[in-house]
Enzyme design. Structure first.
Site, short mmCIF file in Angstrom:
data_model
loop_
_atom_site.label_atom_id
_atom_site.label_comp_id
_atom_site.label_asym_id
_atom_site.label_seq_id
_atom_site.Cartn_x
_atom_site.Cartn_y
_atom_site.Cartn_z
N SER A 281 0.78 -1.12 0.12
CA SER A 281 0.05 -0.15 0.11
C SER A 281 0.65 1.31 0.01
O SER A 281 2.16 1.32 0.29
CB SER A 281 -0.96 -0.08 0.91
OG SER A 281 -1.68 -1.11 1.39
N SER A 319 -4.18 -3.76 -2.46
CA SER A 319 -3.34 -2.75 -2.08
C SER A 319 -4.18 -1.60 -1.71
O SER A 319 -5.39 -1.22 -2.24
CB SER A 319 -2.56 -2.13 -3.26
OG SER A 319 -1.62 -1.21 -2.91
N ASP A 321 -4.37 2.29 -1.74
CA ASP A 321 -3.55 3.34 -2.31
C ASP A 321 -4.54 4.44 -2.41
O ASP A 321 -5.51 4.59 -3.08
CB ASP A 321 -3.15 2.80 -3.87
CG ASP A 321 -2.19 1.72 -3.82
OD1 ASP A 321 -1.66 1.34 -3.10
OD2 ASP A 321 -2.60 1.07 -5.02
#
Length: 404
Positions: A281, A319, A321
């Protein structure tokens, strides 16, 4: 006899002294111990001769080049050896971004963008509804997000007694990335006092980067990562405004890493972390003093994702993000009937897009370049990007570093 230090470990000085006395008593000569070698110097990517993009950085090439923005860190690096849940080893911290001296009373426009949502950024429901940021921004590791929220709210309640009476109770903006490759995540290890210390430490000027604050336990493209920052100045014809970016990197696979377009990650295959604990991340925070609306700031938040992509990221399924952009160029006074402000002309926003892309790309690379090798739980090691390898690799792909 060796003497234990305050931490209960035998001190190196005492061991050396004990060995010397034993040798003397046996009639032997003493060979001085070799002095410990200093760790390799770390340098920012631009200081290595790699200039990202074409726009000019600000004075410190940091988010703090944006007037009024301050950054503070508290870092906890304690213990070594096997994981003992609740005790350590500890590799965590908190980073705070202050959008001004009094963002609670003087809210600033902001917007956010989720590139991939397997992560958490608290307080964004209010931000989405109002288009305004009303608390500092805090970055930490996943397991400490509740602790940091609690500390942030405690600080705000102390500073603003009207909260809960004549003013609403805010939800602090806190972002997280996962640190369990190096850190005792179950133990959490942050307190309200750590949050207050980070706020007290917030300063303008150069920003400490690498394994500090919220980035202490983080990886980046399977190297050691953490905090990175960069900035860009807009041309005089567009107001001489500044855009700055700060990242907390914990993302990417080694083979994806690109530095100024060169596939550096493919060339460095040694020092990989073991398979079960890959980083995923990233948190990206942007700031500008250009007077922008939340809609315009949302466009800049999306462009920061393009800067991330230039370093090789693909935003994988697992992830988190998360991106947020705010402007200090407009202040909305709490309780005021109206706010009068100039607004950025959309005809010129493409150059701001370019600035956001460049600053994000360079901030990610600065996090890599400044982070040092770190050991954590069970002796897990996140190796620093070997900066001495870069000249050869860049030259191989026809991108020689000037003077190297």
């Amino acid at each position: 006899m060796a003497v234990k230090s305050d931490t209960g470990r035998v001190s190196r000085r005492a061991l050396l002294a004990g060995g010397a006395l034993a040798a003397i008593s046996a009639g032997c000569s003493v060979v001085p111990a070799e002095a410990p070698r200093a760790p390799p110097a770390r340098r920012r990517i631009r200081d290595l001769g790699i200039a990202i993009g074409s726009l000019t950085p600000g004075r410190w090439n940091a988010i703090t080049d944006v007037p009024g923005v301050r950054v503070g860190h508290v870092t906890r690096i304690e213990g070594e050896g096997p994981l003992v849940p609740g005790r350590g080893p500890i590799r965590t911290g908190v980073t705070v971004i202050m959008p001004g001296d009094d963002v609670w009373r003087d809210n600033v426009p902001a917007a956010r963008f989720t590139l991939n949502g397997n992560g958490e950024l608290t307080g964004v429901s209010t931000l989405d509804r109002r288009g305004l940021l009303e608390t500092p921004i805090f970055l930490t590791d996943t397991s400490n997000i509740g602790r940091v929220m609690d500390g942030a709210l405690a600080w705000m309640l102390d500073r603003y007694p009207e909260i809960g009476d004549s003013a609403p109770v805010p939800t602090p903006v806190v972002g997280e990335t996962w640190a369990a490759f190096l850190h005792d995540a179950e133990g959490r290890h942050l307190t309200e006092e750590h949050v207050r210390e980070a706020i007290s430490a917030a300063r303008s000027g150069p920003v400490e980067e690498g394994a500090v604050g919220g980035g202490t336990g983080m990886l980046c493209y399977e190297f050691k990562g953490g905090i990175g920052t960069a900035s860009r100045r807009l041309p005089a014809a567009m107001g001489n405004y500044t855009l700055g970016v700060l990242v907390q990197t914990n993302h990417g696979r080694r083979a994806q890493l690109r530095i100024d377009g060169v596939p550096v990650g493919r060339e460095i295959t040694e020092g990989m972390p073991y398979e079960g604990r890959k980083s995923k991340s990233i948190l990206i925070i942007g700031a500008t003093d250009a007077p922008m609306t939340p809609l315009q700031l949302g466009r800049l938040a999306k462009r920061m994702a393009l800067g991330l992509a230039r370093t090789g990221a693909v935003s994988m399924h697992g992830s988190g993000d998360l991106l947020l952009f705010f402007s200090t160029g407009v202040r909305v006074r709490r309780g005021a009937a109206s706010t009068v402000a100039s607004v950025w002309n959309d005809e010129h926003i493409s150059v701001a897009h370019e600035a956001a892309v460049e600053a994000t790309e360079e901030a990610v690379l600065n996090a890599l370049a400044m982070a040092r090798t770190m050991n954590g739980i069970h002796g897990n090691t996140a190796h620093a990007l070997p900066l001495d390898r870069l000249p050869e690799i860049m030259r191989k792909y026809g991108r020689p570093i000037p003077g190297r």
